[in-house]
Design a protein around this motif. Structure first.
Motif, PDB file in Angstrom:
ATOM      1  N   LYS A 225       0.825  -1.209   0.000  1.00 21.79           N
ATOM      2  CA  LYS A 225       0.000   0.000   0.000  1.00 21.79           C
ATOM      3  C   LYS A 225       0.862   1.262   0.000  1.00 21.79           C
ATOM      4  N   CYS A 226       1.870   1.273  -0.831  1.00 19.75           N
ATOM      5  CA  CYS A 226       2.755   2.441  -0.943  1.00 19.75           C
ATOM      6  C   CYS A 226       2.503   3.150  -2.274  1.00 19.75           C
ATOM      7  N   LYS A 227       2.876   4.424  -2.325  1.00 24.37           N
ATOM      8  CA  LYS A 227       2.680   5.234  -3.521  1.00 24.37           C
ATOM      9  C   LYS A 227       3.975   5.951  -3.900  1.00 24.37           C
ATOM     10  N   ARG A 228       4.154   6.112  -5.178  1.00 28.32           N
ATOM     11  CA  ARG A 228       5.327   6.783  -5.759  1.00 28.32           C
ATOM     12  C   ARG A 228       6.613   6.116  -5.262  1.00 28.32           C
ATOM     13  N   ILE A 229       6.942   5.028  -5.936  1.00 30.76           N
ATOM     14  CA  ILE A 229       8.095   4.202  -5.591  1.00 30.76           C
ATOM     15  C   ILE A 229       9.081   4.237  -6.750  1.00 30.76           C
ATOM     16  N   LEU A 230      10.365   4.292  -6.430  1.00 28.36           N
ATOM     17  CA  LEU A 230      11.412   4.252  -7.449  1.00 28.36           C
ATOM     18  C   LEU A 230      12.462   3.214  -7.081  1.00 28.36           C
ATOM     19  N   PHE A 231      12.657   2.250  -7.982  1.00 29.16           N
ATOM     20  CA  PHE A 231      13.798   1.336  -7.915  1.00 29.16           C
ATOM     21  C   PHE A 231      14.662   1.648  -9.132  1.00 29.16           C
ATOM     22  N   GLN A 232      15.911   2.000  -8.913  1.00 34.98           N
ATOM     23  CA  GLN A 232      16.728   2.394 -10.060  1.00 34.98           C
ATOM     24  C   GLN A 232      18.192   2.028  -9.845  1.00 34.98           C
ATOM     25  N   GLY A 233      18.739   1.312 -10.823  1.00 34.20           N
ATOM     26  CA  GLY A 233      20.182   1.117 -10.896  1.00 34.20           C
ATOM     27  C   GLY A 233      20.754  -0.029 -10.091  1.00 34.20           C
ATOM     28  N   VAL A 234      20.113  -0.425  -9.010  1.00 35.84           N
ATOM     29  CA  VAL A 234      20.714  -1.392  -8.097  1.00 35.84           C
ATOM     30  C   VAL A 234      20.514  -2.821  -8.602  1.00 35.84           C
ATOM     31  N   THR A 235      21.240  -3.749  -7.978  1.00 31.69           N
ATOM     32  CA  THR A 235      21.068  -5.184  -8.223  1.00 31.69           C
ATOM     33  C   THR A 235      20.416  -5.812  -6.999  1.00 31.69           C
ATOM     34  N   PHE A 236      19.285  -6.485  -7.220  1.00 32.65           N
ATOM     35  CA  PHE A 236      18.620  -7.263  -6.173  1.00 32.65           C
ATOM     36  C   PHE A 236      18.894  -8.737  -6.471  1.00 32.65           C
ATOM     37  N   GLN A 237      19.397  -9.473  -5.490  1.00 34.01           N
ATOM     38  CA  GLN A 237      19.757 -10.847  -5.798  1.00 34.01           C
ATOM     39  C   GLN A 237      19.567 -11.784  -4.601  1.00 34.01           C
ATOM     40  N   ASN A 238      19.515 -13.088  -4.931  1.00 32.45           N
ATOM     41  CA  ASN A 238      19.556 -14.145  -3.929  1.00 32.45           C
ATOM     42  C   ASN A 238      18.439 -13.994  -2.899  1.00 32.45           C
ATOM     43  N   SER A 239      17.213 -13.912  -3.368  1.00 36.61           N
ATOM     44  CA  SER A 239      16.080 -13.731  -2.461  1.00 36.61           C
ATOM     45  C   SER A 239      15.653 -15.073  -1.867  1.00 36.61           C
ATOM     46  N   PRO A 240      15.161 -15.086  -0.629  1.00 35.55           N
ATOM     47  CA  PRO A 240      14.659 -16.333  -0.049  1.00 35.55           C
ATOM     48  C   PRO A 240      13.469 -16.897  -0.815  1.00 35.55           C
ATOM     49  N   ALA A 241      12.548 -16.043  -1.259  1.00 33.89           N
ATOM     50  CA  ALA A 241      11.405 -16.452  -2.082  1.00 33.89           C
ATOM     51  C   ALA A 241      11.317 -15.448  -3.238  1.00 33.89           C
ATOM     52  N   TRP A 242      10.142 -14.855  -3.471  1.00 29.82           N
ATOM     53  CA  TRP A 242      10.064 -13.839  -4.515  1.00 29.82           C
ATOM     54  C   TRP A 242      11.063 -12.721  -4.221  1.00 29.82           C
ATOM     55  N   CYS A 243      11.532 -12.089  -5.284  1.00 30.26           N
ATOM     56  CA  CYS A 243      12.520 -11.029  -5.080  1.00 30.26           C
ATOM     57  C   CYS A 243      11.838  -9.696  -4.784  1.00 30.26           C
ATOM     58  N   LEU A 244      11.110  -9.148  -5.736  1.00 31.18           N
ATOM     59  CA  LEU A 244      10.446  -7.860  -5.566  1.00 31.18           C
ATOM     60  C   LEU A 244       8.933  -8.068  -5.566  1.00 31.18           C
ATOM     61  N   HIS A 245       8.274  -7.621  -4.491  1.00 29.99           N
ATOM     62  CA  HIS A 245       6.837  -7.850  -4.368  1.00 29.99           C
ATOM     63  C   HIS A 245       6.131  -6.568  -3.951  1.00 29.99           C
ATOM     64  N   PRO A 246       5.825  -5.712  -4.919  1.00 31.83           N
ATOM     65  CA  PRO A 246       4.940  -4.583  -4.613  1.00 31.83           C
ATOM     66  C   PRO A 246       3.501  -5.065  -4.537  1.00 31.83           C
ATOM     67  N   LEU A 247       2.828  -4.770  -3.449  1.00 31.61           N
ATOM     68  CA  LEU A 247       1.478  -5.248  -3.190  1.00 31.61           C
ATOM     69  C   LEU A 247       0.564  -4.057  -2.920  1.00 31.61           C
ATOM     70  N   LEU A 248      -0.497  -3.915  -3.715  1.00 29.48           N
ATOM     71  CA  LEU A 248      -1.467  -2.833  -3.537  1.00 29.48           C
ATOM     72  C   LEU A 248      -0.783  -1.469  -3.592  1.00 29.48           C
ATOM     73  N   CYS A 249       0.180  -1.341  -4.489  1.00 35.14           N
ATOM     74  CA  CYS A 249       0.939  -0.096  -4.623  1.00 35.14           C
ATOM     75  C   CYS A 249       0.480   0.681  -5.860  1.00 35.14           C
ATOM     76  N   GLU A 250       0.779   1.971  -5.865  1.00 33.59           N
ATOM     77  CA  GLU A 250       0.471   2.834  -7.001  1.00 33.59           C
ATOM     78  C   GLU A 250       1.695   3.635  -7.405  1.00 33.59           C
ATOM     79  N   ASP A 251       1.841   3.810  -8.701  1.00 36.06           N
ATOM     80  CA  ASP A 251       2.907   4.647  -9.261  1.00 36.06           C
ATOM     81  C   ASP A 251       4.283   4.111  -8.880  1.00 36.06           C
TER      82      ASP A 251
END
Length: 548
Positions: A225-251
């Motif tokens: 339930k977050c708004k106006r999110i920016l992921f830029q440039g970084v490396t996300f790795q080696n997650s225990p389960a799903w890596c990136l999980h935006p849930l009920l988010c906007e923009d």
């Protein structure tokens, strides 16, 4: 110039302008913006020695930045060990070049929290990175965020070489009775034998959840339930389960990001945008253990009750390497998905290229999906797949594994019956697949209104359409190894083929089922086929019309 020739020269925006009103305007994604004030984690006691646990220091910097109106929390170059972190409004967590933010393998640092798993409320371990009801937040820079997933995940023997398996078993952990799966801990192994141990339900105590804690792997990042999110440039790795999980988010904007998981990573999805609105994913790279770019909106009754679709999504200029699917919708899509635009993407070695999956019980409507300019290479499964019989299995069987086709039966239509309709797929090239196109709907709810144009595929098998209606394929070039038949149609109607090019075919069509009618072929030579068509299982010969 022919319509289909024109489309392949257009961008998604131009392509959409020619489509129905629902697709004429690309969504506008509001962007996050941050103050330049910088909060350095060393000022709060952080140490880059790879040993000291910096959770308190980094969280203090985030909290201070938030309280002072926002800015940048800087992770400098170096090796920074930490426990779970909670992001807050107006904070940009920025990783400098040569920085590694490593999350600890100490499970005691992750408290059990009420969360969700595959769209169902469950207890989970706290995610390494999380945010709830925050606005204007970012994770940017040039460094690496590592979720230490190897400490959490079970591993299937069949996905490793013999020497890798021996090394893994020698490291500790527990091997199951069958000798084909390894678990990091005894607690996790015991919980794996239970049915849905994490589901929140009456009678389960804190002590019970603690007893199955090791099994309740967190997603690396969950923003709720977050708004106006920016992921830029970084490396996300080696997650225990799903890596990136935006849930009920906007923009949400994801730009120039690298997402990596081992190919054997169980549930190692790249990004799962769930019940989100206004999403832009561009100029990024995914190489993961499950679906790459995935759209979800909840599962079964819980997802329908939430009733929030993922909508207004743009995905462009993004490459997916290993994954169960390159671009995927489902199977947890019970809240629906609509108005999604995918353009200029490349899938190399993904099990399936374009993967749209659901099953009875989900419900939900998936519609208004527009795909343009896709390159694929070395796809072990289908280049394009629509399947309403998803069975929670790896999309490509392992060596020696046998799978039976699902039993086809007509059931009543209910709120739990899923719907796939109105897909437009244009300009796809695939060099190597098991099957070019596979469409499999339900007898009570056929997949409908799909148009695929300007398709070039080299594959073992051609086109397979079952329980569908209103399907059009035009300007299609097939180089198929198994050509008996080139096209299979079962219990489907109003199917049009225009401009199908192929070198040879032992048989052009196999057409079956009493429900099959109105199959049209035009602009296609039939002289290269050994026989035109075979009709069986109640299909009449007059259902096929061949035009010059």
């Amino acid at each position: 110039m022919k319509w289909s020739r024109l489309i392949c020269l257009l961008s998604v925006a131009q392509f959409a302008a020619m489509l129905p009103a629902t697709a004429q305007k690309l969504p506008v994604i509001q962007q996050a913006a941050f103050k330049k004030d910088t909060f350095r984690i060393q000022s709060y006691g952080a140490k880059a020695d790879g040993i000291s646990l910096n959770t308190t220091a980094i969280q203090a910097a985030i909290d201070a930045c938030n309280k002072k109106g926002g800015g940048v929390v800087l992770i400098p170059k170096g090796f920074w060990l930490t426990g779970p972190l909670v992001l807050k409004s107006n904070v940009n967590l920025h990783l400098a070049k040569n920085s590694l933010l490593q999350f600890t393998s100490d499970f005691n640092q992750y408290k059990l929290v009420k969360s969700e798993w595959e769209g169902v409320p469950q207890m989970r371990n706290q995610s390494p990175l999380s945010a709830d009801n925050q606005q204007n937040i970012g994770i940017t820079g040039y460094g690496i965020i590592d979720g230490n997933g190897d400490a959490w995940r079970m591993v299937k023997k069949e996905k490793l070489t013999a020497s890798q398996w021996e090394t893994l078993v020698a490291s500790g952990g527990v091997v199951n009775e069958q000798g084909n799966s390894w678990f990091p801990t005894e607690k996790g192994f015991k919980a794996s034998k239970m049915k849905n141990p994490g589901v929140i339900e009456p009678g389960k105590t804190d002590e019970f959840y603690e007893s199955v804690k090791d099994f309740l792997r967190p997603n690396l990042l969950v923003f709720n339930k977050c708004k106006r999110i920016l992921f830029q440039g970084v490396t996300f790795q080696n997650s225990p389960a799903w890596c990136l999980h935006p849930l009920l988010c906007e923009d949400l904007t994801l730009r120039g990001v690298i997402v990596k998981n081992p190919w054997y990573a169980q549930n190692g999805d790249g990004i799962d945008a769930e019940s989100c609105k206004n999403v832009l994913i561009e100029d990024s790279y995914f190489d993961v253990g499950d679906d790459g770019l995935c759209i979800k909106s909840g599962r079964d009754e819980a997802g329908r009750k939430r009733g929030i679709p993922t909508e207004n999504v743009i995905i462009r200029n993004t490459t997916v390497y290993h994954a169960h699917g390159g671009f995927v919708i489902g199977s947890e899509m019970s809240g629906g998905a609509r108005n999604i635009f995918v353009e200029d993407c490349t899938f190399i070695g993904t099990d399936i290229g374009l993967r749209f999956k659901t099953t009875r019980g989900r419900g939900g409507v998936v519609e208004n999906i527009y795909v343009n300019n896709i390159n694929m290479k070395d796809i072990p499964g289908e280049a394009i797949l629509f399947d309403m019989y998803y069975a929670a299995q790896d999309p490509v069987p392992m060596a020696g594994e046998k799978r039976e086709a699902p039993k086809v039966q007509l059931l009543p239509v209910t709120e739990a019956t899923p719907v796939f309709r109105n897909f437009r797929i244009n300009n796809v090239i695939c060099d190597g697949a098991s099957k070019a196109v596979f469409v499999r709907g339900l007898p009570e709810m056929q997949i409908s209104d799909i148009e695929i144009s300007n398709l070039v595929v080299k594959a073992k098998q051609g086109i397979d359409i079952q329980e569908a209606k209103g399907i059009t394929l035009k300007n299609v070039k097939l180089e198929i190894a198994q050509t008996a038949p080139l096209i299979n149609i079962q219990n489907s109607s109003n199917i049009k083929f225009a401009g199908i090019a192929y070198e040879k075919a032992d048989r052009l069509f196999t057409i079956s089922g009493e429900g099959t009618k109105n199959i049209q072929l035009s602009g296609t030579s039939v002289t290269a086929a050994g026989e035109k068509a075979v009709f069986k299982d109640g299909a009449a010969a007059n259902v096929l019309e061949i035009k010059k």
